[in-house]
Write an enzyme that holds these catalytic residues in place. Structure first.
Site, PDB file in Angstrom:
ATOM      1  N   ARG A  87     -74.629  42.044  50.909  1.00  0.00           N
ATOM      2  CA  ARG A  87     -74.931  40.608  50.835  1.00  0.00           C
ATOM      3  C   ARG A  87     -74.870  39.966  52.222  1.00  0.00           C
ATOM      4  NH1 ARG A  87     -71.629  37.370  46.419  1.00  0.00           N
ATOM      5  NH2 ARG A  87     -70.035  37.488  48.043  1.00  0.00           N
ATOM      6  N   LYS A 190     -74.966  33.698  51.594  1.00  0.00           N
ATOM      7  CA  LYS A 190     -73.655  33.064  51.824  1.00  0.00           C
ATOM      8  C   LYS A 190     -73.608  32.434  53.215  1.00  0.00           C
ATOM      9  CE  LYS A 190     -68.999  34.111  50.130  1.00  0.00           C
ATOM     10  NZ  LYS A 190     -68.847  32.907  49.341  1.00  0.00           N
ATOM     11  N   GLU A 226     -74.863  26.859  39.391  1.00  0.00           N
ATOM     12  CA  GLU A 226     -73.531  27.450  39.540  1.00  0.00           C
ATOM     13  C   GLU A 226     -72.539  26.377  39.948  1.00  0.00           C
ATOM     14  OE1 GLU A 226     -72.938  30.186  42.803  1.00  0.00           O
ATOM     15  OE2 GLU A 226     -74.640  29.355  43.896  1.00  0.00           O
TER      16      GLU A 226
END
Ligand code: PLP
Ligand code: COI
Length: 350
Positions: A87, A190, A226
């Site tokens: 990620r 992220k 989310e």
């Protein structure tokens, strides 16, 4: 193992919150002229960066989060660190930063954990060692273009629960009118900038008495996305187990793991699809937020359309499905049951 246990810090592990605690060592590696340095452990928690660094002005920076946990027999386990490495690489691609090779990422994480052995909370303490790898664009750079130099760093900190409370604490979320991520923006990676933009939403949620903000999709404000620091899980009527699908949410390692456990071990019918929140609200039996920091936190109530909607047990009890999934996940992470998926990775101590 007994003399190793004596090396542990004299901390009140059970009362730790999710706050920075300075540990002894951190790992650092730098990138310049297309090459990563070998990396090393250092002691200073301070960083010196150029005042023109793109990390400071244009948010060319990103991070990861994972935990190390101690098993009953004293081993130290990471949970799927390869997915965090991947990620961070996906995030780096999106932000035009150099990828941190998987080998360097894993070595940095393991070295930082190993060097801070005395700070790893013992088995049964309810705490864990939070690991924060991050990548920043450094060096001078006034114009809007990618940095020429980068630093990869990993620090660790012993932490307790992200949301205060004993064990499985029930949280509340507030649907926000602030957007977190646009379609084709950076919500799926992220990037630190996602979190700066979300601070206002979290602040507003807390003013309403909720723990965290709950985002709907930015394009239509219909579909569930989310929470500010966690993905969402829904147990619907009829035994369906649903998680929102969106290109603008972070692909949570915890959520991907729980969906697999729900299917394989609870035999639930799992669905990853767009969730029309208001329309489907009456069909939601249990709701939870999940992530490395949040683990699995049942959601007792949600602020939506100027009122609280309550879930399982009127917000006071944990629903049976979420309780089972919490147990199955955390038992695996702490080595309390056989790792049938091969998800844990032991950090072998010297
Ligand atoms: N969503 C956001 C916005 C997060 O910050 C996090 C935390 O990392 C998550 C979801 C959960 O992801 P993971 O389970 O990989 O920690
Ligand atoms: C994590 O769960 O690791 C995160 O990065 C969330 C963060 C906002 C604490």
């Amino acid at each position: 193992m007994s003399n190793k246990l004596e090396q542990k810090k004299d901390l009140d592990w059970a009362s730790l919150g999710f706050e920075y605690v300075k540990t002894d060592f951190r790992f650092t590696a730098s990138y310049e002229n297309g090459v990563w340095s070998e990396g090393e452990l250092i002691t200073s928690e301070q960083m010196t960066v150029h005042e023109g660094a793109p990390a400071l002005h244009y948010s060319q920076q990103c991070f990861e989060g994972l935990k190390a946990q101690t098993t009953k027999d004293g081993r130290v386990l990471l949970f799927r660190p390869d997915l965090n490495a991947q990620r961070l690489q996906d995030t780096a691609d999106r932000l035009l930063m150099p990828q941190v090779p998987t080998e360097l990422f894993l070595r940095g994480v393991e070295e930082a954990v190993r060097a801070n052995y005395s700070w790893i909370p013992p088995y049964g303490s309810g705490a864990a060692l939070y690991i924060r790898p991050f990548l920043i664009g450094v060096g001078d750079n006034l114009g809007l273009r990618p940095a020429k130099k980068y630093e990869f760093r990993v620090f660790v900190s012993p932490v307790g629960p992200y949301y205060k409370g004993e064990g499985l604490s029930i949280i509340s979320l507030a649907v926000t009118d602030v957007d977190r991520a646009a379609p084709k923006g950076t919500g799926h990676v992220k990037a630190g900038s996602n979190y700066a933009g979300g601070l206002l939403a979290t602040h507003k949620a807390k003013e309403l008495g909720a723990n965290e903000a709950l985002y709907l999709d930015a394009a239509e404000r219909i579909y569930l996305e989310e929470a500010g620091s966690a993905n969402i899980l829904l147990k619907m009527t009829g035994g369906r187990f649903v998680t929102p699908k969106s290109d603008a949410i972070l692909p949570s390692v915890t959520r991907r793991s729980i969906m697999t456990i729900a299917k394989q071990e609870l035999d639930l019918e799992i669905e990853e699809r767009p969730v029309n929140f208001l329309k489907e609200l009456p069909e939601i039996e249990e709701m939870a937020a999940c992530g490395t920091a949040a683990v699995l936190s049942p959601v007792g109530k949600v602020w939506v359309n100027d009122q609280w909607t309550l879930f399982y047990g009127e917000g006071e009890k944990v629903g049976p499905t979420m309780q089972k999934l919490y147990d199955l996940l955390t038992q695996l992470q702490k080595g309390e049951r056989e790792d049938i998926y091969g998800w844990t990775k032991e950090v072998v101590m010297d």
